[in-house]
Design a protein around this motif. Structure first.
Motif, PDB file in Angstrom:
ATOM      1  N   TYR A  49     -11.635  -5.936  -7.132  1.00 44.29           N
ATOM      2  CA  TYR A  49     -12.779  -6.215  -6.264  1.00 44.29           C
ATOM      3  C   TYR A  49     -14.004  -6.762  -7.007  1.00 44.29           C
ATOM      4  O   TYR A  49     -15.118  -6.359  -6.743  1.00 44.29           O
ATOM      5  CB  TYR A  49     -13.166  -4.956  -5.485  1.00 44.29           C
ATOM      6  CG  TYR A  49     -12.059  -4.429  -4.616  1.00 44.29           C
ATOM      7  CD1 TYR A  49     -11.729  -5.068  -3.423  1.00 44.29           C
ATOM      8  CD2 TYR A  49     -11.333  -3.306  -4.991  1.00 44.29           C
ATOM      9  CE1 TYR A  49     -10.700  -4.588  -2.616  1.00 44.29           C
ATOM     10  CE2 TYR A  49     -10.306  -2.819  -4.199  1.00 44.29           C
ATOM     11  CZ  TYR A  49      -9.989  -3.468  -3.007  1.00 44.29           C
ATOM     12  OH  TYR A  49      -8.976  -2.995  -2.229  1.00 44.29           O
ATOM     13  N   MET A  50     -13.798  -7.704  -7.907  1.00 48.58           N
ATOM     14  CA  MET A  50     -14.952  -8.370  -8.519  1.00 48.58           C
ATOM     15  C   MET A  50     -15.651  -9.195  -7.441  1.00 48.58           C
ATOM     16  O   MET A  50     -15.034  -9.982  -6.738  1.00 48.58           O
ATOM     17  CB  MET A  50     -14.513  -9.273  -9.670  1.00 48.58           C
ATOM     18  CG  MET A  50     -15.693  -9.935 -10.389  1.00 48.58           C
ATOM     19  SD  MET A  50     -15.213 -10.923 -11.812  1.00 48.58           S
ATOM     20  CE  MET A  50     -14.500 -12.370 -11.000  1.00 48.58           C
ATOM     21  N   SER A  51     -16.967  -9.021  -7.321  1.00 51.60           N
ATOM     22  CA  SER A  51     -17.716  -9.750  -6.307  1.00 51.60           C
ATOM     23  C   SER A  51     -18.670 -10.771  -6.915  1.00 51.60           C
ATOM     24  O   SER A  51     -19.229 -11.597  -6.194  1.00 51.60           O
ATOM     25  CB  SER A  51     -18.507  -8.776  -5.430  1.00 51.60           C
ATOM     26  OG  SER A  51     -19.351  -7.965  -6.223  1.00 51.60           O
ATOM     27  N   ASP A  52     -18.857 -10.728  -8.229  1.00 53.00           N
ATOM     28  CA  ASP A  52     -19.743 -11.673  -8.898  1.00 53.00           C
ATOM     29  C   ASP A  52     -19.543 -11.510 -10.396  1.00 53.00           C
ATOM     30  O   ASP A  52     -19.051 -10.465 -10.861  1.00 53.00           O
ATOM     31  CB  ASP A  52     -21.209 -11.372  -8.530  1.00 53.00           C
ATOM     32  CG  ASP A  52     -22.177 -12.451  -9.004  1.00 53.00           C
ATOM     33  OD1 ASP A  52     -21.715 -13.576  -9.277  1.00 53.00           O
ATOM     34  OD2 ASP A  52     -23.384 -12.166  -9.092  1.00 53.00           O
ATOM     35  N   PHE A  53     -19.878 -12.538 -11.162  1.00 50.30           N
ATOM     36  CA  PHE A  53     -19.934 -12.377 -12.615  1.00 50.30           C
ATOM     37  C   PHE A  53     -20.996 -13.313 -13.157  1.00 50.30           C
ATOM     38  O   PHE A  53     -21.390 -14.290 -12.515  1.00 50.30           O
ATOM     39  CB  PHE A  53     -18.574 -12.627 -13.270  1.00 50.30           C
ATOM     40  CG  PHE A  53     -18.142 -14.062 -13.305  1.00 50.30           C
ATOM     41  CD1 PHE A  53     -18.418 -14.874 -14.414  1.00 50.30           C
ATOM     42  CD2 PHE A  53     -17.441 -14.622 -12.248  1.00 50.30           C
ATOM     43  CE1 PHE A  53     -18.009 -16.205 -14.452  1.00 50.30           C
ATOM     44  CE2 PHE A  53     -17.033 -15.945 -12.276  1.00 50.30           C
ATOM     45  CZ  PHE A  53     -17.316 -16.745 -13.377  1.00 50.30           C
TER      46      PHE A  53
END
Length: 655
Positions: free
Chosen positions: A215-219
């Motif tokens: 669940y990566m939502s931004d980097f």
């Protein structure tokens, strides 16, 4: 894409930095945005502007650094990602509804070029790397990577730069120099790092640390292209620090209560994270490698300016002076502007005695507190504010000790409230701060009096009120105010002036109501302020007439109105009008040498101040009677005048 200027290089330290936690900070400002939705944010450090895309509104709004909207770029259907050139001259916008990437000139905030990407390509995410604009285009379930060189005389679109590689959703693109990173959001997150120096993407590494794979939502990518911070589903709640060379996990940045939904890295490596949280901290600021945030920001549900931070909603100013955050709340979308977020917060305290004697030395202490120690030679500027120096008088600077403590002495020349302020200007790693404390410095007592307290006057009397001021140091000015009873008439300044040689100052008050007169002496450097009051009272005007009598004659020395027993007397009272006011009518009967009460009743006044009452019934002959109208404070419906009794009116019935 929301990277800082790629012209700036940053080296991260691999050693952990220990930062003390200071009380949560508060956002400096929050302004409402006239947008229907939020897409992306980019910051122009040259013109001090913030660009925010509105996909549903088909526009990009432009604000200044306070969040005030200063321009709008319209006609951009479905506009999504934004990316700004290192020199802040151009913002590129992905416009899927136009199948194009659009260039916006930052000096004018207008569209200056459009680069068609092909029919039904729907470009959505953007990055700048290796001198080219890179974009993800397509529709579910197939998105591909394209690019073009905006500096070419006739830019040509290079489609499908990763043959055989497609993405279900358009992945996020981030870049630094010749490094392009593709990040896949969602349940099965992933990263791929490419070298694009040749104009074509060459894979360096792909994969994802297991801790960040959910669940990566931004980097965010650091300005030197060496570090990634992924806002992902690591447990316990944290963002993952990743090395771009091998995509290995190098650490974590813990947050509370929820997974981070946005990440941004400043030019100096400072990391900002946000969570979508209603009840806990919303924004966390870390130094590289630290395990504890040195700043946090918390917004309540009712906080003006929004309380929850949007996904991919953080962006730094290129110089790190401000952090911008897109926030939702109170039915709108807001831009929050956070000053000095890259610097450690500082608390300045000043402690002075509660009371002191004028012209005698007093001691003041103070302290600077921060999560990072202060360098040797750190100074604070001391200012004294008093009656003689309302804008402040500098007392010079004081050097703080290694613990942040400082002290000084002063001999206050003026009395009253004397404030001592310590101002710390800040440095490269510490935010500015100031602290203040106030001392009640003694002054000589002042004699001030006002006459006519408790006096009662006829309606409309012109009364001269005189204030008398005793000896003072310098100030000889007195104010006199009149405050008539009743909420419909405000307190009024009647006169401001210097008293005469006898110390007197007078005003004339028209006494139409009970009135409180106030004399005010503001004080001076050596004489204390003083306020005195005198309340004087005013009657109403009241008169009663009799009608329908057949004659007027005296009984003894008193005039009587004579009525036939079948005639009903009419009594008309005229009284000073006030809203909802009534007059009281009293009747008395004379019997065996004495007057006896015959009853009383209240009758409302008309707007013209009149009350007409007819005495009906069977009238007994041979009895002397009298009647009068009165205003009774409180009982007559108001309290703005003093009780006033009208004159008796005498009458007599015959056959």
């Amino acid at each position: 894409m929301r990277t800082a200027s790629t012209a700036l290089a940053v080296l991260f330290s691999s050693a952990a930095l220990v930062a003390g936690t200071v009380s949560p900070a508060a956002a400096d400002s929050g302004k409402a945005l006239s947008i229907a939705s939020y897409g992306d944010i980019a910051v122009d450090g040259v013109h001090k502007r913030v660009y925010i895309s509105d996909p549903d509104g088909d526009k990009v709004v432009v604000t200044d650094y306070t969040g005030k909207v200063v321009a709008t770029v319209p006609d951009l259907p479905g506009v999504r990602d934004l990316v700004i050139t290192p020199d802040s001259s151009t913002v590129y916008a992905a416009v899927p509804g136009a199948d194009a990437v659009v260039a916006i000139e930052t000096s004018t905030a207008t569209t200056v070029a459009q680069y068609p990407t092909g029919e039904n390509t729907d470009p959505q995410t953007l990055a700048l790397a290796g001198g080219r604009v890179w974009f993800m285009y397509g529709q579910q379930p197939s998105h591909h990577l394209g690019s073009f060189d905006p500096a070419a005389a006739a830019p040509e679109i290079a489609p499908d730069q990763l043959p055989g590689v497609g993405f279900y959703d358009a992945p996020e693109l981030e870049s630094a120099g010749n490094t392009l990173v593709i990040g896949v959001h969602g349940t099965w997150s992933g990263l791929a790092v490419y070298d694009v120096s040749s104009g074509a993407p060459v894979l360096r590494k792909q994969g994802m640390p297991s801790e960040a794979a959910n669940y990566m939502s931004d980097f965010a990518l650091s300005a030197d292209g060496r570090k990634i911070v992924a806002a992902s589903g690591e447990m316990p709640y944290a963002a993952t620090a990743i090395n771009t060379d091998d995509l290995s996990r190098t650490g974590a940045y813990p947050v509370e209560a929820d997974n981070p939904n946005s990440a941004a890295i400043a030019a100096d490596g400072t990391i900002a994270l946000s969570t979508f949280s209603w009840y806990d901290k919303d924004i966390y600021i870390f130094k590289p490698g630290a395990k504890t945030p040195y700043r946090t920001y918390t917004y309540d549900l009712d906080t003006a300016g929004g309380d929850t931070i949007a996904g991919q909603g953080l962006a730094w100013a290129p110089d790190g002076s401000k952090l911008f955050a897109i926030a939702y709340g109170n039915g709108g979308t807001y831009l929050r502007v956070l000053d000095n977020a890259t610097r450690y917060p500082v608390k300045a305290t000043v402690s002075a005695p509660a009371k002191a004697t004028r012209a005698k030395k007093l001691s003041v202490t103070g302290k600077l507190t921060s999560g990072k120690s202060f360098p040797s030679g750190t100074k604070v500027t001391i200012t004294r504010t008093d009656i003689d120096s309302p804008k402040g008088k500098s007392l010079g600077t004081k050097t703080v000790s290694s613990s942040g403590a400082f002290s000084f002495t002063d001999t206050p020349p003026a009395g009253g409230n004397v404030s001592y302020t310590a101002q710390y200007a800040g440095d490269a790693t510490h935010a500015p701060a100031s602290g203040k404390d106030t001392v009640a410095v003694s002054r000589a007592a002042t004699s001030l009096s006002l006459d006519h307290n408790g006096a009662l006057y006829s309606y409309g009397a012109d009364v001269s009120f005189t204030a008398h001021l005793g000896s003072t140091y310098k100030n000889r000015t007195v104010q006199i105010w009149a405050d008539p009873f009743g909420s419909d008439k405000p307190k009024k300044l009647m006169r401001t002036g210097k008293v005469n040689s006898k110390g007197n100052l007078s005003v004339t008050v028209d006494m139409t109501r009970d009135t409180t007169v106030t004399a005010v002496f503001a004080g001076d450097a050596r004489s204390a302020s003083k306020t005195v009051k005198a309340t004087a009272y005013a009657k109403v005007k009241v008169a009663t007439t009799i009608a329908k009598q057949y004659k007027t004659a005296k009984i003894g020395s008193t005039s009587y109105a004579y009525f036939h027993k079948k005639t009903d007397p009419v009594f008309t009272t005229t009284m000073t009008y006030y809203k909802n006011r009534s007059q009281r009518l009293n009747l008395e009967v004379y019997y065996q040498g004495k007057w006896y009460d015959g009853g009383s009743e209240y009758f409302s006044l008309g707007a013209n101040g009149k009350s007409v009452v007819t005495l009906t019934g069977t009238h007994e002959t041979g009895l002397r009677m009298r009647l009068r109208s009165s205003y009774v404070n409180g009982s007559s419906g108001d309290t703005v005048n003093s009780t006033t009794y009208g004159a008796w009116k005498y009458f007599y019935f015959t056959k």
